[in-house]
Write a protein that holds these residues in place. Structure first.
Motif, PDB file in Angstrom:
ATOM      1  N   UNK A 294       0.785   7.192   2.281  1.00 42.77           N
ATOM      2  CA  UNK A 294       0.743   6.049   3.097  1.00 42.77           C
ATOM      3  C   UNK A 294       0.008   5.045   2.301  1.00 42.77           C
ATOM      4  N   UNK A 295       0.577   3.806   1.997  1.00 45.53           N
ATOM      5  CA  UNK A 295      -0.150   2.784   1.308  1.00 45.53           C
ATOM      6  C   UNK A 295       0.150   1.647   2.542  1.00 45.53           C
ATOM      7  N   UNK A 296      -0.775   1.261   3.418  1.00 45.20           N
ATOM      8  CA  UNK A 296      -0.731   0.490   4.646  1.00 45.20           C
ATOM      9  C   UNK A 296      -1.193  -0.875   4.233  1.00 45.20           C
TER      10      UNK A 296
ATOM     11  N   UNK B  77      -4.900  -1.697   3.023  1.00 41.96           N
ATOM     12  CA  UNK B  77      -5.157  -3.104   2.736  1.00 41.96           C
ATOM     13  C   UNK B  77      -5.327  -4.119   3.902  1.00 41.96           C
ATOM     14  N   UNK B  78      -6.290  -4.478   4.291  1.00 36.36           N
ATOM     15  CA  UNK B  78      -6.435  -5.295   5.482  1.00 36.36           C
ATOM     16  C   UNK B  78      -6.397  -6.885   5.018  1.00 36.36           C
TER      17      UNK B  78
ATOM     18  N   UNK C  65      -1.244  -5.879  -5.775  1.00 37.59           N
ATOM     19  CA  UNK C  65      -0.661  -4.619  -4.877  1.00 37.59           C
ATOM     20  C   UNK C  65       0.913  -4.870  -4.888  1.00 37.59           C
ATOM     21  N   UNK C  66       1.451  -5.932  -5.146  1.00 36.81           N
ATOM     22  CA  UNK C  66       2.979  -6.147  -5.155  1.00 36.81           C
ATOM     23  C   UNK C  66       3.340  -5.724  -6.758  1.00 36.81           C
ATOM     24  N   UNK C  67       2.426  -6.095  -7.642  1.00 38.36           N
ATOM     25  CA  UNK C  67       3.031  -5.942  -9.103  1.00 38.36           C
ATOM     26  C   UNK C  67       2.930  -4.431  -9.232  1.00 38.36           C
ATOM     27  N   UNK C  68       1.893  -3.696  -8.515  1.00 34.17           N
ATOM     28  CA  UNK C  68       1.907  -2.269  -8.528  1.00 34.17           C
ATOM     29  C   UNK C  68       2.772  -1.480  -7.784  1.00 34.17           C
TER      30      UNK C  68
ATOM     31  N   UNK D  88       2.411  -0.953  -4.463  1.00 31.09           N
ATOM     32  CA  UNK D  88       1.727  -0.148  -3.732  1.00 31.09           C
ATOM     33  C   UNK D  88       2.046   0.026  -2.361  1.00 31.09           C
ATOM     34  N   UNK D  89       2.440  -0.857  -1.718  1.00 30.46           N
ATOM     35  CA  UNK D  89       2.547  -0.865  -0.264  1.00 30.46           C
ATOM     36  C   UNK D  89       3.819  -0.245   0.131  1.00 30.46           C
ATOM     37  N   UNK D  90       3.792   0.798   1.007  1.00 30.59           N
ATOM     38  CA  UNK D  90       5.039   1.270   1.604  1.00 30.59           C
ATOM     39  C   UNK D  90       5.004   1.254   3.093  1.00 30.59           C
TER      40      UNK D  90
END
Length: 485
Positions: free
Chosen positions: A255-257, A281-282, A403-406, A408-410
């Motif tokens: 989980x990448x939050x 990521x906060x 993070x968007x390029x990678x 990462x966030x799901x």
């Protein structure tokens, strides 16, 4: 020595908790940070808001900035009197070109410091449950770069002693040349049934691990589409590890939050989520200012003053100090609209009250202190002051973009309605208003039904509405995900 100072810092293998204490100190004091693809973007959040962030990472087959250009820029920035951090994945002394960069600093009379980091050749196997040495399997260990300056990129090594004299060999970034590596090791005398493990994105929440032997590991890697960055560990020490790994079995692994922030300061829940295997990521990071309370009357002729946040309490106390008043001269009811405001009043020895928004709307003699958006939401016609102003920091947008390029966030967590609006505005800006597909691929958890309604107004599918507690949100995240293999 002239100008500022350069810090050549090892960022560790990826997991942000594996950064050294000294490395974190350097980041927090930096004026400029140069970082590459193998550095976790979340580490940038520890830097000062005003610090310049320069991405010089290298993607496969594509170099963003050449090494010579990076070194020249580091010299230039340090001569401007700045504290320059060169953040490098793993340990800078293990295939990190730190020797070249240190030599350039010496040549240019630039003061520098080298800060070691945890190398991925040791950390990634451990996060897959395998040590690089073991009393029963391995008494020697070697770290090998799996690509060279040769046109083919194939490592030019003395293969026979490597195959016969070293128990465990860690090949860095070895996926592309894995067929060549296994072939040469077997030809040099390494048994075909020697155990092999490949760990992709080791120590990150997206870590993947496959195991095999020299005879079949190439087929296994292709079957699972394993790519670099990866560590390939060759040696029967792999047999010492469990069938499954401790890290990949954590309840929030995979989980990448994105915990969308709407207030200044650090969140309270992320450390627990990280301990359960998630990356968090906060953001965005907010810069807060406390304007003067121009509408607040000095004689405080109110029945009640209502505070939205802890910052509004601080603004009120600052105003009292300017007037040379203290709390003993405040005769009206003090009311907190949030837990943060309540806790701040308790710090001052005051137990504030709570009232609903419906009651506030029709109550005379009430003065409100809060953000402009909150005051508008209440819709009260009486007096009010803007107690705090928040602006998102551009540095936080930089992290979000990486993070968007990678990709990462799901998982996205909305703690309140304002968080929904904030996130939608950020994503729309970065995707030029065409963000529907991005949202459709995310798991969304909202805290409270009203937050869920706000998200649905923007066309966002909400997977779960949770209660306002760390445990409730964690349980909701777990329910939303099927096991990640």
């Amino acid at each position: 020595m002239a100008g500022g100072k350069v810090y050549l810092v090892g960022a560790g293998p990826g997991n942000e908790g594996l950064l050294t204490v000294r490395g974190a100190e350097c980041i927090r004091q930096a004026d400029v940070i140069f970082y590459d693809r193998l550095v976790n973007p979340l580490l940038l959040e520890q830097a000062p808001i005003e610090a310049e962030r320069i991405y010089c990472g290298k993607l496969p087959q594509k170099h963003i900035l050449r090494q010579e250009v990076i070194q020249k820029m580091m010299v230039e920035k340090s001569r401007e009197g700045k504290r320059v951090v060169r953040l490098k994945g793993g340990d800078p002394g293990v295939f990190g070109r730190v020797g070249e960069e240190a030599a350039v600093m010496e040549e240019n009379d630039i003061e520098y410091e080298i800060v070691p980091g945890i190398t991925s050749g040791i950390a990634a196997p451990l996060y897959a449950g395998v040590p690089v040495t073991h009393r029963d399997y391995s008494g020697s260990f070697a770290a090998i770069t799996a690509h060279t300056k040769k046109e083919t990129g194939e490592p030019d090594l003395d293969w026979e002693p490597l195959a016969k004299s070293i128990d465990t060999v860690a090949f860095y970034m070895g996926v592309k040349n894995l067929p060549f590596i296994t072939k040469r090791l077997i030809e040099a005398g390494k048994p075909k049934d020697t155990a092999v493990m490949v760990v992709e994105w080791g120590t990150y929440s997206k870590q993947r691990t496959v195991k095999g032997t020299l005879a079949d590991i190439n087929d296994i890697v292709q079957k699972h589409a394993i790519e670099n960055p990866s560590i390939t560990l060759v040696g029967n020490v792999v047999k010492a590890g469990p069938v499954s790994t401790w890290f990949e079995e954590l309840p929030l692994f995979g989980r990448y939050i994105w915990h969308v922030r709407t207030t200044a300061g650090a969140g309270r829940w992320s450390s627990e989520w990280k301990s359960q295997g998630a990356e968090v990521y906060e953001g965005p990071v907010w810069e807060e200012t406390l304007p003067e309370l121009t509408h607040l009357q000095k004689d405080l002729p109110y029945d009640e003053i209502v505070f939205e946040t802890a910052s509004d309490v601080e603004a009120f106390m600052a105003q009292l100090k300017n007037w040379r008043l203290d709390l003993r001269q405040v005769n009206c009811l003090l009311t907190a609209a949030t837990r943060r405001a309540e806790e701040k009043w308790k710090d001052y020895g005051i137990l504030p009250g709570f009232r609903s928004k419906e009651q506030w709307k029709y109550t005379e003699g009430v003065h409100f202190i809060g953000s402009e958006a909150w005051i508008e939401e209440i819709g009260h016609q009486g007096s009010s002051d803007i107690g705090h102003v928040l602006e998102s920091a551009a540095s936080s947008d930089h992290t979000l973009e990486r993070l968007l390029v990678d990709d990462s966030i799901n998982t996205v967590i909305f703690p309140c309605r304002k968080a929904v609006t904030t996130a939608v505005e950020k994503i729309n800006a970065l995707y030029n208003g065409d963000a529907a597909q991005w949202w459709s691929q995310k798991t969304v958890v909202c805290i409270g039904e009203r937050t869920k309604e706000q998200a649905e107004k923007y066309g966002i599918h909400v997977d779960m509405a949770a209660g306002a507690s760390e445990q409730a949100v964690t349980a909701s995240i777990q329910k939303c995900f099927s096991p990640i293999l």
